[in-house]
Design a protein around this motif. Structure first.
Motif, short mmCIF file in Angstrom:
data_model
loop_
_atom_site.label_atom_id
_atom_site.label_comp_id
_atom_site.label_asym_id
_atom_site.label_seq_id
_atom_site.Cartn_x
_atom_site.Cartn_y
_atom_site.Cartn_z
N LEU A 74 -16.68 38.58 -8.53
CA LEU A 74 -15.33 38.10 -8.23
C LEU A 74 -15.37 36.66 -7.76
N HIS A 75 -16.35 36.36 -6.90
CA HIS A 75 -16.49 35.01 -6.38
C HIS A 75 -16.75 34.02 -7.53
N ARG A 76 -17.57 34.43 -8.48
CA ARG A 76 -17.87 33.56 -9.64
C ARG A 76 -16.62 33.28 -10.46
N TRP A 77 -15.83 34.35 -10.72
CA TRP A 77 -14.60 34.17 -11.50
C TRP A 77 -13.62 33.27 -10.78
N GLN A 78 -13.57 33.41 -9.43
CA GLN A 78 -12.65 32.58 -8.65
C GLN A 78 -13.04 31.11 -8.73
N LEU A 79 -14.36 30.85 -8.66
CA LEU A 79 -14.85 29.48 -8.79
C LEU A 79 -14.50 28.91 -10.16
N ARG A 80 -14.67 29.75 -11.18
CA ARG A 80 -14.39 29.34 -12.56
C ARG A 80 -12.91 28.99 -12.72
N LEU A 81 -12.06 29.85 -12.13
CA LEU A 81 -10.62 29.63 -12.21
C LEU A 81 -10.24 28.33 -11.50
N GLN A 82 -10.91 28.09 -10.36
CA GLN A 82 -10.64 26.87 -9.60
C GLN A 82 -10.99 25.64 -10.43
N THR A 83 -12.14 25.68 -11.10
CA THR A 83 -12.56 24.58 -11.98
C THR A 83 -11.54 24.35 -13.08
N LEU A 84 -11.06 25.45 -13.70
CA LEU A 84 -10.07 25.35 -14.78
C LEU A 84 -8.76 24.77 -14.27
N ASN A 85 -8.37 25.17 -13.08
CA ASN A 85 -7.13 24.64 -12.49
C ASN A 85 -7.23 23.13 -12.28
N GLU A 86 -8.39 22.71 -11.76
CA GLU A 86 -8.59 21.28 -11.54
C GLU A 86 -8.57 20.52 -12.86
N ARG A 87 -9.16 21.11 -13.87
CA ARG A 87 -9.21 20.47 -15.19
C ARG A 87 -7.80 20.35 -15.77
N GLN A 88 -7.01 21.42 -15.58
CA GLN A 88 -5.63 21.40 -16.07
C GLN A 88 -4.84 20.26 -15.44
N LYS A 89 -5.02 20.11 -14.12
CA LYS A 89 -4.31 19.05 -13.40
C LYS A 89 -4.70 17.67 -13.96
N LYS A 90 -6.00 17.50 -14.17
CA LYS A 90 -6.51 16.22 -14.68
C LYS A 90 -5.94 15.94 -16.08
N LEU A 91 -5.95 16.97 -16.96
CA LEU A 91 -5.45 16.80 -18.32
C LEU A 91 -3.96 16.48 -18.31
N GLU A 92 -3.21 17.20 -17.46
CA GLU A 92 -1.77 16.95 -17.36
C GLU A 92 -1.50 15.55 -16.84
N GLY A 93 -2.37 15.11 -15.91
CA GLY A 93 -2.24 13.77 -15.35
C GLY A 93 -2.47 12.72 -16.42
N ASP A 94 -3.53 12.91 -17.23
CA ASP A 94 -3.85 12.00 -18.33
C ASP A 94 -2.68 11.92 -19.30
N LEU A 95 -2.15 13.12 -19.64
CA LEU A 95 -1.03 13.19 -20.58
C LEU A 95 0.18 12.42 -20.06
N ALA A 96 0.47 12.64 -18.77
CA ALA A 96 1.62 11.97 -18.14
C ALA A 96 1.44 10.46 -18.14
N THR A 97 0.22 10.02 -17.91
CA THR A 97 -0.06 8.57 -17.90
C THR A 97 0.20 7.96 -19.27
N ILE A 98 -0.31 8.64 -20.33
CA ILE A 98 -0.14 8.13 -21.69
C ILE A 98 1.33 8.13 -22.09
N CYS A 99 2.03 9.24 -21.80
CA CYS A 99 3.46 9.34 -22.16
C CYS A 99 4.27 8.27 -21.42
N GLY A 100 3.89 8.06 -20.15
CA GLY A 100 4.62 7.09 -19.34
C GLY A 100 4.46 5.67 -19.87
#
Ligand SMILES: [Zn+2]
Length: 123
Positions: free
Chosen positions: A94-120
């Motif tokens: 469970l701890h491993r999956w939670q860490l994995r999910l946390q990594t994916l969440n951070e990646r999503q934020k970064k990708l969304e940030g990149d997208l917003a920068t380009i669109c802006g």
């Protein structure tokens, strides 16, 4: 010949008194060991009650019961150990999956940030 501080279980050595409870009214009586197996009239409720045979049968029965309980305890303990081990393993998983999910969440934020920068900047 009085024994004090003993258990209420009616196991005494031959020659000693037997402590037993009336089957009808549960009043405790002390009788001579010679009365074992005899049916007596209860002094409290007046109904016949059988004096238990203390030694061999009861002791053997207890020994059997004790051995059985020890066996069940051991079995219970081994199942406890097994289940605890499962829980620990799943906890680590469970701890491993939670860490994995946390990594994916951070990646999503970064990708969304990149997208917003380009669109802006494209406006
Ligand atoms: Zn009685």
């Amino acid at each position: 010949m009085q024994q004090t501080g003993g258990s209420t279980i009616s196991t005494q050595k031959p020659g000693n008194d037997i402590i037993f409870a009336c089957a009808q009214c549960s009043t405790s009586f002390v009788v001579d060991a010679a009365a074992a197996g005899m049916t007596l009239i209860c002094q409290s409720c007046g109904k016949p009650t059988t004096v238990p045979k203390p030694d061999l049968e009861t002791a053997a029965g207890h020994a059997l019961k004790i051995s059985d309980l020890h066996h069940q305890l051991k079995e219970n303990e081994s199942q406890r150990t097994e289940i605890t081990s499962y829980i620990n393993q799943l906890g680590i998983q469970l701890h491993r999956w939670q860490l994995r999910l946390q990594t994916l969440n951070e990646r999503q934020k970064k990708l969304e940030g990149d997208l917003a920068t380009i669109c802006g900047s494209a406006k």
